[in-house]
Write an enzyme that holds these catalytic residues in place. Structure first.
Site, PDB file in Angstrom:
ATOM      1  N   HIS A   1       2.268   2.022  -3.209  1.00 31.57           N
ATOM      2  CA  HIS A   1       1.347   3.053  -3.743  1.00 31.57           C
ATOM      3  C   HIS A   1       1.942   4.317  -3.715  1.00 31.57           C
ATOM      4  CE1 HIS A   1      -2.309  -0.128  -3.235  1.00 31.57           C
ATOM      5  NE2 HIS A   1      -1.226  -0.616  -3.908  1.00 31.57           N
TER       6      HIS A   1
ATOM      7  N   ASP B   1       0.704  -1.124   0.108  1.00 30.44           N
ATOM      8  CA  ASP B   1       0.167  -0.021  -0.002  1.00 30.44           C
ATOM      9  C   ASP B   1       0.963   1.298   0.072  1.00 30.44           C
ATOM     10  OD1 ASP B   1      -2.208   1.989   0.614  1.00 30.44           O
ATOM     11  OD2 ASP B   1      -3.470  -0.248   0.988  1.00 30.44           O
TER      12      ASP B   1
END
Length: 408
Positions: free
Chosen positions: A248, A225
């Protein structure tokens, strides 16, 4: 005749003053507490939870600076809650030479919000060591569509705390977020290493929320993430010298999920290398009514290598089904992108997808050069409801940014 007593008295006073000054100059000696003394076992199989908590209780009550020593070895612990309400606020250092591991069965800690919690502490420092939450089996459960998978525990959470230092810590295999700073002030995080598989869900490296004066430096983060995420109510956040990937990227948000949510301001992200991440620098807000804001943000001196979305503002973020399909009420202003170079894995290297209701204002780009990773590829920019200024060279051409016009 000279009185010998009268001569000796000033000398005695001088000697007493010297002793007093010397004693004041010496620092208060620190107390050292070894978790082995309280029954911890470095064998990786004996539950050492009570031993760690017992050492904390002694350190917490001490009026002197105290160091808790975790020696080499593997220490198995369950949920640890270090409360600071009854502490004296004398500095507590936790020096970890070994590894602290969670139970192999993820269900043991997954029902809790966090594995290791520091609540209401002041002047606490963590040096070195490795935290292994053993979360890979929970990732597998989630990725296989298991409906009964628990949310999972954050590895390390500081809440309602002040003057916190985390230096040289390694976190691996977190069930959920690795390090969370919530409602805390004056936090320094340096030289940390965070690692989780690229497909591990919700394993943000460092998450900041409702906190002020947070500095993150010289760290390496690769997760499934965000490498670093900045949530509502965060101000004066400095992020420098980060290697990010996989993951991310570095995100402000998501913001605006609730209407009364606080905003984010005064953030600088500098000297960051992104490698094979889904995003580079991102601002994301929900498409909902909101009184929140993002302002006074600087992204500078950044290198992108094979990044899918190097620069992105997404004001239509939504995970709900169905999405409300509203325009975001979060107001984004004064965001600067300076000296950002590298390659994009997609054709659109710059995407500014702002709200019709509250368009992005004062977006400034200078010395931006992003090209497609593919040979002979030409990157593009996409703009919706954004305005600002392009200074120096900006590649790809970003049509919503005016050239050679100074902002008011």
């Amino acid at each position: 005749m000279i009185n010998k007593t009268s001569c000796l008295l000033p000398l005695a006073l001088i000697f007493l003053d010297f002793i007093l000054i010397s004693s004041l100059a010496k620092p208060t000696p620190a107390t050292s507490l070894n978790v082995l003394t309280y029954g911890a076992k470095p064998d990786g199989s004996t539950d050492s939870t009570k031993a760690f908590l017992a050492a904390w209780e002694v350190a917490c009550a001490s009026a002197k600076p105290t160091t808790i020593i975790v020696p080499k070895g593997r220490f198995l612990v369950g949920n640890l809650v270090f409360q600071g309400k009854k502490c004296t606020d004398a500095p507590i250092s936790i020096r970890i030479a070994g590894s602290i591991i969670a139970p192999e069965d993820y269900k043991v800690i997954a029902s809790s919000l966090q594995w290791i919690l520091f609540d209401g502490v002041t002047n606490v420092s963590i040096y070195g060591g490795l935290l292994d939450a053993q979360g890979s089996s929970l990732w597998k459960c989630k990725n296989n569509g298991g409906k009964k998978c628990p949310t999972g525990a954050k590895t390390l959470l500081f809440t309602n705390s002040n003057n916190i230092n985390i230096n040289g810590l390694t976190s691996i295999n977190s069930q959920k977020f690795n390090i969370v700073i919530d409602e805390s002030n004056s936090v320094n995080i340096a030289g940390v290493k965070i690692s989780a598989d690229a497909d591990s869900p919700n394993t943000d490296g460092i998450h900041i929320e409702n906190s002020h004066s947070v500095n993150i430096t010289n760290s390496r983060i690769g997760t499934g993430d965000d490498c670093i995420s900045i949530g509502p109510g965060s101000t004066y956040v400095s992020i420098q010298g980060i290697q990010c990937g996989p993951g991310h990227g570095i995100s402000i948000g998501s913001l605006g999920r609730s209407e009364e949510e606080q905003g984010v301001e005064n953030v600088i992200v500098s000297n960051v290398d992104f490698t094979s991440t889904d995003n580079g620098v991102r601002i994301k807000t929900w498409g909902k009514d909101s009184k929140s804001f993002v302002r006074n943000i600087v992204f500078q001196h950044i290198k992108m290598k094979m990044v899918k979305n190097p620069i992105i503002i997404n004001q239509h973020y939504c995970l709900d089904k169905p999405c409300p399909k509203k325009e975001s009420g979060v107001e984004i202003s004064n965001v600067r992108y300076e000296d950002i170079q590298g390659t994009s894995n997609t054709e659109v290297a710059v995407m500014l997808d702002c709200s019709k209701e509250k368009p992005c204002t004062d977006i400034v780009m200078g010395n931006v050069n992003l090209v497609m990773q593919m040979v002979n590829g030409s990157a593009q920019a996409s703009c919706n409801n954004a305005n600002g200024l392009a200074k120096d060279v900006v590649v790809p051409f970003t049509p919503c940014l005016k050239k050679d016009i100074l902002l008011a």
